[in-house]
Scaffold this motif. Sequence first.
Motif, PDB file in Angstrom:
ATOM      1  N   VAL A  34       0.836  -1.200   0.000  1.00 60.44           N
ATOM      2  CA  VAL A  34       0.000   0.000   0.000  1.00 60.44           C
ATOM      3  C   VAL A  34       0.873   1.254   0.000  1.00 60.44           C
ATOM      4  CG1 VAL A  34      -1.648   1.355   1.351  1.00 60.44           C
ATOM      5  CG2 VAL A  34      -1.983  -1.112   1.094  1.00 60.44           C
TER       6      VAL A  34
ATOM      7  N   VAL B  69       2.199   1.819  -3.513  1.00 61.80           N
ATOM      8  CA  VAL B  69       1.176   2.324  -4.425  1.00 61.80           C
ATOM      9  C   VAL B  69       0.857   3.787  -4.117  1.00 61.80           C
ATOM     10  CG1 VAL B  69      -1.230   2.084  -5.165  1.00 61.80           C
ATOM     11  CG2 VAL B  69       0.196   0.051  -4.885  1.00 61.80           C
ATOM     12  N   ALA B  70       0.753   4.132  -2.834  1.00 66.02           N
ATOM     13  CA  ALA B  70       0.458   5.514  -2.465  1.00 66.02           C
ATOM     14  C   ALA B  70       1.565   6.453  -2.926  1.00 66.02           C
ATOM     15  CB  ALA B  70       0.265   5.620  -0.951  1.00 66.02           C
TER      16      ALA B  70
ATOM     17  N   VAL C  50      -7.781   2.198   1.787  1.00 68.88           N
ATOM     18  CA  VAL C  50      -7.182   1.569   0.609  1.00 68.88           C
ATOM     19  C   VAL C  50      -8.212   1.513  -0.516  1.00 68.88           C
ATOM     20  CG1 VAL C  50      -6.004  -0.467  -0.279  1.00 68.88           C
ATOM     21  CG2 VAL C  50      -5.612   0.266   2.080  1.00 68.88           C
TER      22      VAL C  50
ATOM     23  N   LEU D 157      -8.237   4.878  -1.909  1.00 69.16           N
ATOM     24  CA  LEU D 157      -7.076   5.085  -2.769  1.00 69.16           C
ATOM     25  C   LEU D 157      -7.340   4.551  -4.169  1.00 69.16           C
ATOM     26  CD1 LEU D 157      -4.099   5.909  -3.174  1.00 69.16           C
ATOM     27  CD2 LEU D 157      -3.452   3.660  -2.271  1.00 69.16           C
ATOM     28  N   ALA D 158      -7.921   3.364  -4.256  1.00 68.19           N
ATOM     29  CA  ALA D 158      -8.250   2.789  -5.571  1.00 68.19           C
ATOM     30  C   ALA D 158      -9.228   3.685  -6.317  1.00 68.19           C
ATOM     31  CB  ALA D 158      -8.817   1.385  -5.391  1.00 68.19           C
TER      32      ALA D 158
ATOM     33  N   ALA E 266      -4.126  -1.331  -6.525  1.00 71.30           N
ATOM     34  CA  ALA E 266      -4.886  -0.773  -5.408  1.00 71.30           C
ATOM     35  C   ALA E 266      -6.180  -1.535  -5.177  1.00 71.30           C
ATOM     36  CB  ALA E 266      -5.168   0.709  -5.662  1.00 71.30           C
TER      37      ALA E 266
END
Length: 517
Positions: free
Chosen positions: A463, A466-467, A503, A506-507, A491
């Motif tokens: 995570v 990806v962030a 999360v 975020l996606a 994500a």
Amino acid sequence: MKLRPFVAAAGLIGLLTLAACGGGPGGSNGDSAQRAPATGHAGQPVPTGSPQQRGQTQTGPADPAERPRDEQGPVDPAERPRDEQDPAKAQISTFALDVDTASYTYARRALREGRWPEPARIRPEEFVNAFKQDYPEPSGDGFTVHVDGARMPSRDEAVLRVGLRTRGSDAASRRPANLTFVIDVSGSMGEPDRLDLVKQALRTLLDQLAPGDQVSIVSFSDEAEVLASMTPLAARSELRGAVDRLAVQGGTNLEAGMVAGYQEAYKAFRPAATNRVILLSDGLANQGNTAWQAILDRVKTYAGKQITLLTVGVGREYGDELMEQLADNGDGAAVYVSSKEEADKVFATQLPATIELRARDAKAQVVFNPSVVEGYRLIGYENRALTADAFRDDSRDGGEIGPGHSVTALYSVRLKPGATGQLAQATVRWQDPDSRTPAEAGESIASGDLEGSVWDASVRLQVDVVAAAFAGYMRDRQAFGLDLPALGEQARRLAGTAEDPMVTELADLISMADSVR
């Protein structure tokens, strides 16, 4: 203090490498905040501003770091990717800790409104630090140090994560607090989700604070006005009356507000309490001194008495740089709120439990082994960088960290082919909030401790990657070689296993960005 090794993330070095390259103090013009950075030949980004404005070193149009890893071929150490450090010459990386999250919250609002966030306001470390971590807590004050990482597909590249955490607390067990609220009531605060949001948040907070707490309220526009001197929570009705009297008027003399607020905090200082100034503003200062350094110079006499600062940014347009720099250089932190839900989270949940401090002037230092590491770069923290000598110089400012906070730093690391042994040693140094006695904790990681692939590493490490990659893409479209569809796919996969609504969010934000660009 001995903690378990940090696992390195594989397959994303390109992303981490590129995330660290972009984004500087330069802003964007026209409608650049409405769409993604433009692309040039072969889909490469057209940089905005000069290399100096972006905090980058000019390397020419054929920079191999900007091509996919499988097209780069062997890396010549004499032609390092821009911003990469050579451990043979710069073995040590040092920075002040930072728990700010304003950049992530600002970007979330922009994307939800169908706008591309301004690249200059994207700070990858604040994206990463917005997400919860699973680092173990220390048994006492201070930090645990968690170091892990994973190899990238090329096998000679890796991502390294340094994670730090303080012991948690709850509102019932914390020490009492003296809180001075400095509230912007200038004309620009009359727009929706500004003063109305601030007043609602203050009412909520007054109901959450403990009987031993005290509150002072200062408003400012053209001038500053003390609406309530330091008042015990037993007199909540008086404090609510002061909040109700907040009304929009005049210009934005933020300097006057800060000076009056710090004077109030200084006069009512309690050695046995946590003493904090909380600035609530859109940061659009237009009267008096408007530069952060000049403003902090005016209050340093009062701030030196262990009074910390929290800046709370509001509004669709706000002075991000001013609010962040005031917090970073004023012994504090910066957050941004744009909705009732976010305000409730900060003022009703987070602030009451994290008012007190666990560590003052906290700094991190990572020493890389030049026998194993060919090159490295820190992702973000450009505004918090320190010299190596500043690490143990306790007169140099670091970060103020509260209970239960996690701080994460990601490094893009290029390994020497076939080299084995210790990769890096991470150390954190801080001062006791009361006595100012310094202490340190550390942990090391070897090349053999790296996970084989980033997507096989722990969920939280994935995570974080990806962030950080998402932030890097929005800043200058450089995101470890990944594009938005690839980031969105990862994500969404992680959202199914993390069981964390952030999360999932975020996606969704990555999908929104893909539709805006």
